[in-house]
Design a protein around this motif. Structure first.
Motif, mmCIF file in Angstrom:
data_model
loop_
_atom_site.group_PDB
_atom_site.id
_atom_site.type_symbol
_atom_site.label_atom_id
_atom_site.label_comp_id
_atom_site.label_asym_id
_atom_site.label_seq_id
_atom_site.Cartn_x
_atom_site.Cartn_y
_atom_site.Cartn_z
ATOM 1 N N GLY A 88 0.794 -1.231 0.000
ATOM 2 C CA GLY A 88 0.000 0.000 0.000
ATOM 3 C C GLY A 88 0.816 1.265 0.000
ATOM 4 O O GLY A 88 0.254 2.369 -0.082
ATOM 5 N N MET A 89 2.151 1.150 0.080
ATOM 6 C CA MET A 89 3.005 2.343 0.068
ATOM 7 C C MET A 89 2.778 3.176 -1.191
ATOM 8 O O MET A 89 2.738 2.637 -2.296
ATOM 9 C CB MET A 89 4.483 1.936 0.121
ATOM 10 N N GLY A 90 2.626 4.476 -1.024
ATOM 11 C CA GLY A 90 2.516 5.375 -2.164
ATOM 12 C C GLY A 90 1.208 5.283 -2.916
ATOM 13 O O GLY A 90 1.044 5.951 -3.944
ATOM 14 N N ARG A 91 0.290 4.487 -2.392
ATOM 15 C CA ARG A 91 -1.021 4.339 -3.038
ATOM 16 C C ARG A 91 -2.131 4.524 -2.008
ATOM 17 O O ARG A 91 -2.885 5.482 -2.060
ATOM 18 C CB ARG A 91 -1.133 2.964 -3.713
ATOM 19 N N ASP A 92 -2.195 3.598 -1.050
ATOM 20 C CA ASP A 92 -3.202 3.696 0.001
ATOM 21 C C ASP A 92 -2.814 4.740 1.043
ATOM 22 O O ASP A 92 -3.689 5.324 1.698
ATOM 23 C CB ASP A 92 -3.391 2.339 0.688
#
Length: 322
Positions: A88-92
Motif C-alpha cells: 500500500g506504500m505510495g497508493r493507500d
C-alpha cells in the motif's frame, strides 16, 4: 521535512517538492528516516492517473531503505537499518518520496550491510520482484532454458544474473540492437532483437521452445511469449513496461498453448522472506551479484528522475537519495 508530492495526475512536473511536518507514527506504525529509494514503473502509472483508487495529493514511492527513527512499541530500535516495499506504500498511504515516512510495522524488513545507501536503495523491490518471479512463480531449475523479455530493464538485468548463477541458459531481448553487447556482458547466452513477434526467432535457437519465460513487457507481447514456451513450460507476467494493464479481448483457449502454464508475480500479494533478502545483500557485498544502477538523483531532482524513467533511458535502476 521535504516531501515530493503528486498534486494531480500528469507528467513529471506534477510532482512538487514541499515542506511538511515530520509525521507521527500511530500504533502499529514506525517512523522511518528515508535514506534512499528506487523508482518503479508502477509509480509512473500512478503518476499518470492509471492506478485505480489512488487519491491525490499523494506522496508516491512503493519502496525504500532507511533507519528507524521512532517505533512507539520499542520492537525496532532507533538507527536500525530497514527496507520496506509495497503493502500500500505510495497508493493507500503516503510512500517513500520524502525525508521521513511512517509505515506499518508489517512492511519493515531489518537487515545488516556496509553497502552504500545508493546500492541499498536499488535493492528492495528489484530483488523481491526478481526472486519471487524466478523461484516462487517460475520455479526455475538448473539446466533449464529461460527467455527474459525486457532484458535491459533493471529487473531483466538482475534476473539474467540470478538465472545464470542458478545454472540456466538465458535468452534476453531488447528492442535496440545497440544494447546487444550490454546484455551479453551481463551474462545472457543469446540476445534476440524484439520487434513484438519473436516466437520464430526463439524456436530457431531452441526448436522445442524455452522452459520458462519471464514477461516484463506486459499484455502487448504476452501472447507471443506464450508461443515461445515449450510444452509444459511456464510463463510469468511480472512487468508492464508497455503500460498496458489489460487485453481488449482474451480467449484463453486461443491465447494459451496446450500444457503451457500462465502465472504472475505481484510482490504486493506474496512477499519474500527476510533471510532471502539478507542473503542477496551478502551476495552483492561479495561481488557475486552486480547491481544495475542507471542514474542516481537527489530528492530535489525527482522531476528529472521521473523524466528519465518516462524516456526509458536509464539502462538500469534509478535511485534517489534523500
Amino acid at each position: 521535512m521535504k516531501a515530493a508530492v503528486l498534486k494531480i495526475a500528469g507528467g513529471p512536473e506534477s510532482i512538487i517538492i514541499e515542506e511538511r511536518p515530520v509525521p507521527t507514527p500511530a500504533e502499529g506504525w514506525v517512523l522511518i528516516k528515508v535514506k534512499a529509494f528506487g523508482l518503479n514503473r508502477s509509480e509512473l502509472m500512478t503518476r499518470k492517473g492509471l492506478s485505480p483508487n489512488v487519491r491525490f495529493p499523494r506522496v508516491l514511492g512503493i519502496e525504500c531503505v532507511g533507519e528507524v527513527e521512532n517505533d512507539p512499541s520499542g520492537e525496532f530500535k532507533p538507527g536500525q537499518k530497514v527496507a520496506a516495499f509495497m503493502g500500500g506504500m505510495g497508493r493507500d498511504f503516503d510512500g517513500s518520496y520524502a525525508e521521513y515516512t511512517v509505515l506499518p510495522k508489517s512492511l519493515l524488513n531489518p537487515f545488516e550491510s556496509n553497502l552504500s545507501w545508493e546500492q541499498l536503495g536499488a535493492m528492495p523491490e528489484m530483488f523481491q520482484t526478481v526472486y519471487g518471479s524466478l523461484h516462487l512463480a517460475l520455479k526455475i531449475h538448473r539446466g533449464e532454458t529461460i527467455l527474459i523479455r525486457g532484458g535491459t530493464s533493471s529487473i531483466g538485468m538482475l534476473a539474467t544474473q540470478l538465472t545464470k548463477n542458478n545454472g540456466l541458459t538465458v535468452i534476453a531481448t531488447t528492442r535496440n540492437p545497440e544494447k546487444k553487447d550490454l546484455l551479453l556482458n551481463n551474462g545472457a547466452d543469446h540476445v534476440v532483437i524484439d520487434d513484438g513477434y519473436i516466437a520464430q526467432k526463439i524456436k530457431a535457437i531452441i526448436p522445442e521452445g524455452v522452459n520458462k519465460v519471464l514477461e516484463l513487457i506486459g499484455t502487448s507481447t504476452l501472447k507471443d511469449s506464450l508461443d515461445c514456451a515449450a510444452p509444459g513450460g511456464i510463463v510469468c507476467m511480472t512487468g508492464i513496461l508497455s503500460e498496458q494493464w489489460s487485453f481488449q479481448e482474451f480467449t484463453p483457449m486461443e491465447y494459451i498453448p496446450a500444457t503451457v502454464s500462465l502465472t504472475i508475480y505481484n510482490s504486493g500479494q506474496i512477499r519474500v522472506d527476510q533471510q532471502s533478502f539478507q542473503q542477496f545483500i551478502n551476495e552483492a557485498e561479495a561481488g557475486r551479484v552486480k547491481l544495475s544502477i542507471g542514474r542516481v538523483f537527489d530528492l530535489e531532482d525527482i522531476v528529472d528522475a521521473h523524466s528519465l524513467m518516462d524516456n526509458n533511458a536509464a539502462n538500469g535502476k534509478i535511485v534517489v537519495l534523500t
